[in-house]
Design a protein around this motif. Sequence first.
Motif, mmCIF file in Angstrom:
data_model
loop_
_atom_site.group_PDB
_atom_site.id
_atom_site.type_symbol
_atom_site.label_atom_id
_atom_site.label_comp_id
_atom_site.label_asym_id
_atom_site.label_seq_id
_atom_site.Cartn_x
_atom_site.Cartn_y
_atom_site.Cartn_z
ATOM 1 N N THR A 59 0.820 -0.920 0.117
ATOM 2 C CA THR A 59 0.029 0.012 0.037
ATOM 3 C C THR A 59 0.993 1.202 0.107
ATOM 4 O O THR A 59 2.092 1.072 0.538
ATOM 5 N N TYR A 60 0.262 2.399 -0.559
ATOM 6 C CA TYR A 60 0.918 3.650 -0.480
ATOM 7 C C TYR A 60 0.696 4.320 1.036
ATOM 8 O O TYR A 60 -0.281 4.328 1.289
ATOM 9 N N SER A 61 1.710 4.723 1.522
ATOM 10 C CA SER A 61 1.630 5.598 2.691
ATOM 11 C C SER A 61 1.886 7.305 1.954
ATOM 12 O O SER A 61 2.754 7.375 1.183
ATOM 13 N N VAL A 87 -0.763 9.449 -16.129
ATOM 14 C CA VAL A 87 0.649 10.114 -15.716
ATOM 15 C C VAL A 87 1.224 9.613 -14.641
ATOM 16 O O VAL A 87 0.679 9.434 -13.417
ATOM 17 N N HIS A 88 2.430 9.059 -14.736
ATOM 18 C CA HIS A 88 3.244 8.513 -13.435
ATOM 19 C C HIS A 88 4.590 9.232 -13.178
ATOM 20 O O HIS A 88 5.341 9.287 -14.193
ATOM 21 N N ALA A 89 4.502 9.928 -12.081
ATOM 22 C CA ALA A 89 5.555 10.864 -11.872
ATOM 23 C C ALA A 89 6.028 10.890 -10.692
ATOM 24 O O ALA A 89 5.403 10.659 -9.715
ATOM 25 N N HIS A 90 7.717 11.060 -10.411
ATOM 26 C CA HIS A 90 8.127 11.391 -9.040
ATOM 27 C C HIS A 90 8.547 12.565 -9.051
ATOM 28 O O HIS A 90 8.969 13.126 -10.244
ATOM 29 N N ILE A 91 8.695 13.133 -7.971
ATOM 30 C CA ILE A 91 9.153 14.591 -7.661
ATOM 31 C C ILE A 91 10.014 14.738 -6.565
ATOM 32 O O ILE A 91 9.898 14.156 -5.507
ATOM 33 N N GLY A 103 9.102 11.992 -3.504
ATOM 34 C CA GLY A 103 8.434 10.711 -3.847
ATOM 35 C C GLY A 103 7.358 10.498 -5.051
ATOM 36 O O GLY A 103 7.616 11.318 -5.793
ATOM 37 N N HIS A 104 6.461 9.701 -4.899
ATOM 38 C CA HIS A 104 5.560 9.404 -6.084
ATOM 39 C C HIS A 104 4.688 10.444 -6.005
ATOM 40 O O HIS A 104 3.950 10.738 -4.790
ATOM 41 N N LEU A 105 4.676 11.408 -7.034
ATOM 42 C CA LEU A 105 3.538 12.215 -7.121
ATOM 43 C C LEU A 105 2.073 12.024 -6.961
ATOM 44 O O LEU A 105 1.502 11.265 -7.816
HETATM 45 ZN ZN ZN Z 1 5.580 5.996 -8.776
#
Ligand code: ZN
Length: 142
Positions: A59-61, A87-91, A103-105
């Motif tokens: 799971t995502y926190s 859109v899959h983006a990391h920032i 982390g994961h946007l």
């Molecule tokens: Zn991601």
Amino acid sequence: MHHDVTTTRVLMGRLRRGDDLLAALTTLCRDEGVTLGRVTALGAVECACVGFYDQQARTYSYLTFDRPLEILALVGNISLRDGAPAVHAHITLGEEDGRALGGHLAPGTRVFACEFTLDVLAGPALTRGYDEETGLPLWPAG
Ligand code: ZN
């Protein structure tokens, strides 16, 4: 597994202050018919929400930062998920004292100023599907 792709268009522009960063990039892709691409961006946000994937719990926190931060780097890709561009983006975000976090946007990241470059790619469609091994919506593996 990989796909050979070619760049067909490059869109450069700026998002509006107050936009939700992830939603604005997704809307841009939908409006421009982009189903395969990559995106980079820089600028600043008024607040941010990023995810971290717990590999055990699957799971995502989420972490919320309710303060201005620099966008040091945003890197992402665009492919199909449930028949629509996703859109899959990391920032990577920068603090006032120069430290970085990221982390994961996730939704809830609000633009202060954001300049993007969107490379529109042509090639076989990449479609996300549930991956048993990770619990994530991933591209097919070879
Ligand atoms: Zn991601």
